[in-house]
Scaffold this active site. Structure first.
Site, PDB file in Angstrom:
ATOM      1  N   SER A 138       0.856  -1.186   0.000  1.00 26.76           N
ATOM      2  CA  SER A 138       0.000   0.000   0.000  1.00 26.76           C
ATOM      3  C   SER A 138       0.893   1.236   0.000  1.00 26.76           C
ATOM      4  O   SER A 138       2.044   1.179   0.448  1.00 26.76           O
ATOM      5  CB  SER A 138      -0.882   0.004   1.254  1.00 26.76           C
ATOM      6  OG  SER A 138      -1.477   1.270   1.467  1.00 26.76           O
ATOM      7  N   TYR A 151      -1.886  -0.777  10.632  1.00 35.73           N
ATOM      8  CA  TYR A 151      -1.885  -1.218   9.237  1.00 35.73           C
ATOM      9  C   TYR A 151      -0.675  -0.648   8.505  1.00 35.73           C
ATOM     10  O   TYR A 151       0.040  -1.362   7.789  1.00 35.73           O
ATOM     11  CB  TYR A 151      -3.181  -0.762   8.571  1.00 35.73           C
ATOM     12  CG  TYR A 151      -3.274  -0.998   7.089  1.00 35.73           C
ATOM     13  CD1 TYR A 151      -3.649  -2.242   6.583  1.00 35.73           C
ATOM     14  CD2 TYR A 151      -3.011   0.031   6.181  1.00 35.73           C
ATOM     15  CE1 TYR A 151      -3.754  -2.453   5.212  1.00 35.73           C
ATOM     16  CE2 TYR A 151      -3.114  -0.171   4.817  1.00 35.73           C
ATOM     17  CZ  TYR A 151      -3.486  -1.413   4.338  1.00 35.73           C
ATOM     18  OH  TYR A 151      -3.583  -1.616   2.981  1.00 35.73           O
TER      19      TYR A 151
END
Length: 258
Positions: A138, A151
């Site tokens: 990501s 995360y």
């Protein structure tokens, strides 16, 4: 450039979002096998994949990458079917910062364990023929994610693992290239399920930051998948790509020690 001819490809991930879109695109390549490893089987989605190209054998193996024993069992089943793996795509992701252990297990330790268990069947000095490991990370593995710090931390770790495994000395020994793809904001089920702000209230002062994230322009899974396939076709060891509404861009992380 990537040679797909007669390759055994393992995709570890679910049946939604850009990962599944990439599987659909790969099915148009002259592969030998596509093995989907996921927690839950989706028979209809598997049938749709198989219908794209009957010359490529589609298979399913149950695997929960948050469970070490499940990874061991899944890898054993995969190798029992195909003997070796040419391409491994780590496509599992989970955004649930409140559950720290699961978030780290899904986005980091599961990725590491899965990769290391498949390596003996990819490493040309062992039972493999060389190949490529593609990890889907990501943009928040490249920059801070204050609205979801756990995360972000896990994704940073995954990129660090990929960069380390892509060391030129290791690559020349194993023949296994490592690359990382970092999608920007994408309108996946993972993100759309987070529109309810209540899930973030346990993180102090996060509501405004999360609203900014959700208000940002998002790419579609289809757009992301096209860029991901373009990146994979390069088969460039150590490469890190950002896939966004602006297209695909390779980035070069800062190196502090020489």
């Amino acid at each position: 450039m990537m040679d797909w001819n007669n390759k055994n490809v393992v995709y570890v991930g679910g049946f939604s979002g850009f990962g599944y879109q990439v599987c659909q695109m790969m099915m148009k390549k002259p592969m030998k096998h596509l093995i989907v490893c996921s927690r839950m089987e989706n028979v209809e989605m598997l049938k749709k994949l198989q219908a794209i190209n009957t010359s490529v054998k589609v298979m399913f193996v149950q695997m929960n990458i948050a469970d070490y024993a499940s990874i061991v069992k899944g890898v054993k089943q995969v190798i029992g079917h195909v003997g070796h793996v040419d391409v491994l795509i780590n496509g599992v992701g989970g955004l649930a910062d409140k559950d720290v252990e699961t978030t780290v297990a899904v986005n980091l330790t599961g990725l590491i364990n899965t990769t290391l268990m498949f390596m003996p069947y990819m490493d040309k000095t062992q039972s493999g023929h060389g190949g490529m490991v593609v990890s889907i990370s990501s943009v928040y593995g490249l920059e801070p994610g204050p609205a979801f710090s756990v995360y972000s931390a896990a994704k940073h770790g995954g990129i660090g693992f990929t960069r380390s495994m892509a060391d030129e000395h290791l690559y020349h020994k194993t023949g296994v290239a490592f690359m990382c793809i970092c999608p920007a904001m994408t309108s996946t089920e993972l993100m759309m399920n987070k529109r309810d702000m209540n899930w973030m209230k346990w993180v102090p002062h996060s509501e405004e930051m999360w609203k900014m994230v959700m208000d940002a322009k998002m790419q579609t899974p289809e757009e992301c998948a096209v860029n991901m396939m373009t990146a994979m076709e390069q088969a460039k060891n150590g490469a890190i790509y950002i896939c966004s509404t602006s297209g695909m861009k390779e980035i070069t992380p800062t190196v502090y020690m020489h």
